[in-house]
Design a protein around this motif. Structure first.
Motif, mmCIF file in Angstrom:
data_model
loop_
_atom_site.group_PDB
_atom_site.id
_atom_site.type_symbol
_atom_site.label_atom_id
_atom_site.label_comp_id
_atom_site.label_asym_id
_atom_site.label_seq_id
_atom_site.Cartn_x
_atom_site.Cartn_y
_atom_site.Cartn_z
ATOM 1 N N VAL A 190 0.545 -1.213 0.085
ATOM 2 C CA VAL A 190 0.117 -0.019 0.118
ATOM 3 C C VAL A 190 0.822 1.334 -0.013
ATOM 4 O O VAL A 190 0.444 2.265 -0.734
ATOM 5 C CB VAL A 190 -0.930 -0.079 1.290
ATOM 6 C CG1 VAL A 190 -1.589 1.309 1.352
ATOM 7 C CG2 VAL A 190 -1.998 -0.961 0.974
ATOM 8 N N GLY A 191 1.984 1.260 0.809
ATOM 9 C CA GLY A 191 2.831 2.547 0.775
ATOM 10 C C GLY A 191 3.765 2.329 -0.325
ATOM 11 O O GLY A 191 4.763 3.520 -0.230
ATOM 12 N N TYR A 192 3.887 1.835 -1.233
ATOM 13 C CA TYR A 192 4.961 1.731 -2.138
ATOM 14 C C TYR A 192 5.154 3.135 -2.805
ATOM 15 O O TYR A 192 6.277 3.611 -3.016
ATOM 16 C CB TYR A 192 4.714 0.370 -3.345
ATOM 17 C CG TYR A 192 5.682 0.489 -4.385
ATOM 18 C CD1 TYR A 192 7.058 -0.007 -4.091
ATOM 19 C CD2 TYR A 192 5.498 0.945 -5.470
ATOM 20 C CE1 TYR A 192 8.062 -0.069 -4.982
ATOM 21 C CE2 TYR A 192 6.401 1.113 -6.507
ATOM 22 C CZ TYR A 192 7.628 0.367 -6.362
ATOM 23 O OH TYR A 192 8.621 0.323 -7.280
ATOM 24 N N GLY A 193 3.851 3.849 -3.483
ATOM 25 C CA GLY A 193 3.909 4.693 -4.126
ATOM 26 C C GLY A 193 4.561 5.771 -3.339
ATOM 27 O O GLY A 193 5.054 6.850 -4.085
ATOM 28 N N LEU A 194 4.186 5.896 -2.111
ATOM 29 C CA LEU A 194 4.502 7.076 -1.424
ATOM 30 C C LEU A 194 6.087 6.902 -0.996
ATOM 31 O O LEU A 194 6.727 8.000 -1.050
ATOM 32 C CB LEU A 194 3.599 7.062 0.001
ATOM 33 C CG LEU A 194 2.211 7.377 0.166
ATOM 34 C CD1 LEU A 194 1.663 6.998 1.521
ATOM 35 C CD2 LEU A 194 1.821 8.535 -0.663
ATOM 36 N N ARG A 195 6.630 5.980 -0.887
ATOM 37 C CA ARG A 195 8.133 5.611 -0.778
ATOM 38 C C ARG A 195 8.669 6.190 -2.027
ATOM 39 O O ARG A 195 9.677 6.792 -1.913
ATOM 40 C CB ARG A 195 8.447 4.435 -0.486
ATOM 41 C CG ARG A 195 7.862 3.708 0.904
ATOM 42 C CD ARG A 195 8.756 2.561 1.365
ATOM 43 N NE ARG A 195 8.545 1.468 0.460
ATOM 44 C CZ ARG A 195 7.433 0.521 0.387
ATOM 45 N NH1 ARG A 195 6.549 0.817 1.231
ATOM 46 N NH2 ARG A 195 7.414 -0.504 -0.585
ATOM 47 N N ARG A 196 8.042 5.848 -3.111
ATOM 48 C CA ARG A 196 8.778 6.391 -4.381
ATOM 49 C C ARG A 196 8.730 7.805 -4.234
ATOM 50 O O ARG A 196 9.636 8.523 -5.277
ATOM 51 C CB ARG A 196 8.123 5.580 -5.436
ATOM 52 C CG ARG A 196 8.158 4.245 -5.771
ATOM 53 C CD ARG A 196 9.554 3.775 -6.257
ATOM 54 N NE ARG A 196 9.744 4.149 -7.576
ATOM 55 C CZ ARG A 196 10.941 4.032 -8.455
ATOM 56 N NH1 ARG A 196 12.106 3.507 -7.648
ATOM 57 N NH2 ARG A 196 11.154 4.607 -9.438
ATOM 58 N N GLU A 197 7.760 8.432 -4.021
ATOM 59 C CA GLU A 197 7.665 9.873 -3.888
ATOM 60 C C GLU A 197 8.564 10.471 -2.877
ATOM 61 O O GLU A 197 8.588 11.646 -2.822
ATOM 62 C CB GLU A 197 6.223 10.424 -3.861
ATOM 63 C CG GLU A 197 5.370 9.990 -4.942
ATOM 64 C CD GLU A 197 3.973 10.160 -4.757
ATOM 65 O OE1 GLU A 197 3.562 10.589 -3.452
ATOM 66 O OE2 GLU A 197 3.136 10.430 -5.411
ATOM 67 N N GLY A 198 9.145 9.728 -1.911
ATOM 68 C CA GLY A 198 10.043 10.319 -0.960
ATOM 69 C C GLY A 198 9.345 10.811 0.213
ATOM 70 O O GLY A 198 9.751 11.780 1.077
ATOM 71 N N THR A 199 8.057 10.412 0.539
ATOM 72 C CA THR A 199 7.182 10.793 1.588
ATOM 73 C C THR A 199 7.959 10.582 2.860
ATOM 74 O O THR A 199 8.390 9.204 2.932
ATOM 75 C CB THR A 199 5.966 10.364 1.507
ATOM 76 O OG1 THR A 199 5.509 10.653 0.019
ATOM 77 C CG2 THR A 199 4.916 10.771 2.342
ATOM 78 N N PRO A 200 7.886 11.171 3.619
ATOM 79 C CA PRO A 200 8.611 10.913 5.141
ATOM 80 C C PRO A 200 7.970 9.653 5.665
ATOM 81 O O PRO A 200 6.693 9.378 5.671
ATOM 82 C CB PRO A 200 8.333 12.382 6.015
ATOM 83 C CG PRO A 200 8.340 13.297 5.120
ATOM 84 C CD PRO A 200 7.575 12.684 3.914
ATOM 85 N N ARG A 201 8.960 8.861 6.442
ATOM 86 C CA ARG A 201 8.370 7.618 6.929
ATOM 87 C C ARG A 201 7.060 7.779 8.020
ATOM 88 O O ARG A 201 6.230 6.897 7.775
ATOM 89 C CB ARG A 201 9.476 6.955 7.808
ATOM 90 C CG ARG A 201 10.321 6.214 6.854
ATOM 91 C CD ARG A 201 11.519 5.580 7.565
ATOM 92 N NE ARG A 201 12.348 4.886 6.706
ATOM 93 C CZ ARG A 201 13.658 4.135 7.234
ATOM 94 N NH1 ARG A 201 13.756 3.919 8.434
ATOM 95 N NH2 ARG A 201 14.321 3.485 6.441
ATOM 96 N N ALA A 235 1.299 6.871 8.869
ATOM 97 C CA ALA A 235 0.000 7.324 9.175
ATOM 98 C C ALA A 235 -1.057 7.146 7.937
ATOM 99 O O ALA A 235 -2.072 6.694 8.294
ATOM 100 C CB ALA A 235 0.015 8.862 9.648
ATOM 101 N N ARG A 236 -0.843 7.544 6.872
ATOM 102 C CA ARG A 236 -1.451 7.424 5.658
ATOM 103 C C ARG A 236 -1.654 6.040 5.319
ATOM 104 O O ARG A 236 -2.966 5.475 4.803
ATOM 105 C CB ARG A 236 -0.913 8.004 4.351
ATOM 106 C CG ARG A 236 -0.871 9.757 4.766
ATOM 107 C CD ARG A 236 -0.203 10.383 3.610
ATOM 108 N NE ARG A 236 -0.818 10.311 2.313
ATOM 109 C CZ ARG A 236 -0.066 10.947 1.134
ATOM 110 N NH1 ARG A 236 1.170 11.984 1.323
ATOM 111 N NH2 ARG A 236 -0.652 10.864 0.147
#
Length: 332
Positions: A98-109, A114-115
């Protein structure tokens, strides 16, 4: 429509000699659940891929949230797409998928955690964060894919036949789940399906496609009651509408519609003199004129007062019926 979230203007896409999408124009309202319906090969998935930026149009213009997105690459568009194949990473657990796209965008851990937690709660997968896809049921994998698409908070959610891989009972259950999530988020959703039951029960409006061309765009009830052409009339409904070609016969003052050995007297507003006239009949439009209508609204047959279900006495605005009187048919 004053402020659509999506506006498609004359969009076309060709693959060699085949025109997959042919000058399609439509608008999608903010928060709308918009169904794209058609048989396999009609161009509905290609249209969705054009919206996602996975295909480049040969003609036309695409506007999303007021911005021209015609030439914008896929990763910069405010949309997320859920494919027919869930495409989950088998070596990642639910939370990492689920969090893969956010990690690719460099979103803070911390924000990712939380998201992802909010998305999993929304699709009712909280508590399953550490399971791998192989440890999930088909419906759970479908919800992981939905959570992955929603976690990036898109302006438009694109769904390409997401329920087609599920068995019949689970598919019915997941229709409710998809609508629940969509209504709660209020995100505009374009939903591709070849299943008219899905389109007609889920969509606020339905666009019917054939050979890459838009045949009709309307609310489900309007598609059923007032089809724009013969294709939509025969495609929508189960069982489909019965189509007949009748000939005008009789005198000028009292014309009738000849259907084989049957003669239907034409109402005054249908007495335009033409050699032929099409007659489209759904089963529910054949009305037994010997039905009694009681004051309390119940409708029963004279023999045994057996309730009729569904009631046959009610008609939609503008609807016509064939009434049967002692073996004679009348168009009302």
């Amino acid at each position: 429509m004053t402020d659509p979230i999506v506006r498609v203007e004359g969009l076309s896409k060709r693959f060699g000699a085949v025109t997959a999408v042919d000058r399609v124009s439509l608008e999608v309202a903010r928060g709308e659940f918009f169904a794209l319906l058609g048989a396999s090969g009609c161009g509905k998935t290609t249209l969705l891929r054009l919206l996602a930026g996975l295909e480049t149009p040969d003609a036309g213009r695409l506007v999303i949230d007021g911005q021209d997105m015609t030439s914008v690459p896929a990763h910069l568009r405010p949309v997320n797409m859920m494919f027919q194949s869930y495409a989950l990473f088998p070596h990642m657990d639910v939370a990492d998928n689920v969090g893969y796209g956010l990690r690719r965008e460099g979103t803070p851990r911390a924000e990712i955690a939380a998201r992802v937690g909010e998305a999993l709660a929304l699709v009712r997968l909280d508590g399953l964060e550490r399971r791998k896809p192989a440890q999930l049921s088909g419906g759970q994998r479908q919800r992981v894919a939905m959570g992955r698409a929603l976690v990036r908070e898109p302006a438009v959610f694109l769904m390409d036949e997401p329920l087609s891989n599920l068995d019949a009972n689970l598919r019915v259950q997941m229709r409710s789940e998809v609508l629940r999530v969509q209504r709660r988020l209020g995100v505009a959703t374009l939903y591709v399906t070849h299943d008219q039951t899905e389109a007609m029960t889920m969509g606020d409006r339905v666009a019917v496609l054939r050979n890459g061309m838009l045949q009709q765009l309307a609310a489900p009830q309007d598609l059923y009651e007032s089809p724009a052409n013969l294709f939509v009339a025969s495609f929508i409904g189960s069982p489909p509408m019965n189509l007949y070609e009748g000939a005008i016969a009789g005198s000028t003052d009292e014309p009738v519609l000849a259907l084989g050995s049957q003669r239907l007297a034409l109402p005054a507003d249908l007495r335009e003199r033409r050699p032929e006239i099409p007659l489209h009949v759904r089963q529910r439009h054949v009305h037994d004129a010997d039905v009694d209508h009681f004051e309390n609204g119940a409708e029963r047959h004279r023999e045994g007062d057996r309730p009729l279900d569904p009631p046959l006495g009610r008609r939609a605005p503008g609807e016509r019926r064939i009434e049967l009187h002692g073996g004679e048919a009348h168009l009302r």
